[in-house]
Design an enzyme around this catalytic site. Structure first.
Site, PDB file in Angstrom:
ATOM      1  N   HIS A  20       2.834   0.639  -0.284  1.00 34.05           N
ATOM      2  CA  HIS A  20       2.220   1.178  -1.506  1.00 34.05           C
ATOM      3  C   HIS A  20       3.032   2.340  -2.050  1.00 34.05           C
ATOM      4  CE1 HIS A  20      -2.118  -0.475  -1.741  1.00 34.05           C
ATOM      5  NE2 HIS A  20      -1.348  -1.337  -1.103  1.00 34.05           N
TER       6      HIS A  20
ATOM      7  N   VAL B 264       5.510   2.315  -5.959  1.00 35.20           N
ATOM      8  CA  VAL B 264       5.250   3.207  -7.094  1.00 35.20           C
ATOM      9  C   VAL B 264       6.175   4.412  -6.983  1.00 35.20           C
ATOM     10  CG1 VAL B 264       3.481   4.533  -8.317  1.00 35.20           C
ATOM     11  CG2 VAL B 264       2.835   2.460  -7.075  1.00 35.20           C
TER      12      VAL B 264
ATOM     13  N   GLY C 288       9.226   4.583  -6.086  1.00 39.88           N
ATOM     14  CA  GLY C 288      10.139   4.555  -4.945  1.00 39.88           C
ATOM     15  C   GLY C 288       9.515   5.203  -3.722  1.00 39.88           C
TER      16      GLY C 288
END
Ligand SMILES: *[C@@H]1O[C@H](CO)[C@@H](O)[C@H](O)[C@H]1NC(C)=O
Ligand SMILES: *[C@@H]1O[C@H](CO)[C@@H](O)[C@H](O)[C@H]1NC(C)=O
Ligand SMILES: CC(=O)N[C@H]1CO[C@H](CO)[C@@H](O)[C@@H]1O
Length: 196
Positions: free
Chosen positions: A67, A71, A73
């Site tokens: 996750h 978003v 990197g």
């Protein structure tokens, strides 16, 4: 059941490297050799001591790592709290409400901070802890180059926009993964991990 999350770990690690490199700094093996030589060992020791007591955290760490990388990197922005300026952080977005393991990461990071204050990034601690945790539950080992920089921005809307939603159909899911340089195999492995 056990195989999928393990293989995806490697895929996620690879994506992580690519994403972090886009962020600027060059990653390399043993980035903290001079500045904090014991950092990687501290993470490994803690993970090896703790994961047998809370093994489900291993899958959680990989998911958090995924996750995070999806978003902005691999910049540990998923770990940031909402700022005092108002606005909600990535972890406040619905998909993050199911992420666990933040407390585990806080504990590992605290140990590393004790050794070398302000040297090792949270993003690297997350990448290393995820790798080591997978090893403890019987998975493979992979190399984790370090040198990720932590981000200062964490925006709920970006997580909502960029993380693939559970309601997406296959076409949209694949488009979402392709946008991050991932393919069908990555999609299958990572989706399998969702239900861990
Ligand atoms: C976020 O808030 C929690 C609970 O207040 C705290 O334990 C944690 O250390 C904070 N994390 C960061 C990155 O500031
Ligand atoms: C998938 O969903 C999108 C919108 O969410 C829709 O435009 C598209 O036609 C759907 N594709 C298939 C194959 O169902
Ligand atoms: C696991 C975790 O930290 N979840 C958080 C997601 O965001 C909400 C809203 O800020 C928090 O209450 C949760 O603790």
């Amino acid at each position: 059941m056990a195989g999928a999350p393990l293989v995806l770990a490697i895929l996620v690690a690879a994506v992580g490297v690519a994403a972090a490199e886009r962020g600027g700094g060059k990653l390399r093996q043993g980035y903290y050799e001079q500045s904090c030589p014991r950092a990687e060992q501290i993470v490994k020791d803690y993970v090896e001591r703790q994961i047998p007591l809370e093994p489900s955290v291993a899958a959680t760490l990989i998911r958090t790592h995924f996750h995070d990388c999806f978003v902005r990197g691999c910049d540990a922005s998923v770990l940031l709290n909402a700022t005092t300026g108002g606005g909600e952080a990535e972890k406040d977005a619905a998909p993050n409400l199911t992420l666990r393991g933040f407390d585990f990461l806080d504990r590992v990071k605290a140990l590393v901070e004790q050794e070398c204050p302000g040297v090792v990034s949270c993003a690297d601690v997350l990448a290393l802890a995820s790798r080591d945790a997978v090893g403890v539950i019987g998975g493979p080992f992979w190399r984790v180059p370090t040198g990720r920089r932590d981000g200062r921005m964490s925006i709920k809307q970006e997580a909502l926009d960029q993380l693939p939603a559970p309601t997406m159909n296959f076409t949209d899911l694949l488009a979402s993964f392709r946008a991050k340089g991932l393919g069908v195999a990555d999609l299958v492995w990572l989706s399998g991990n969702r239900y861990n």
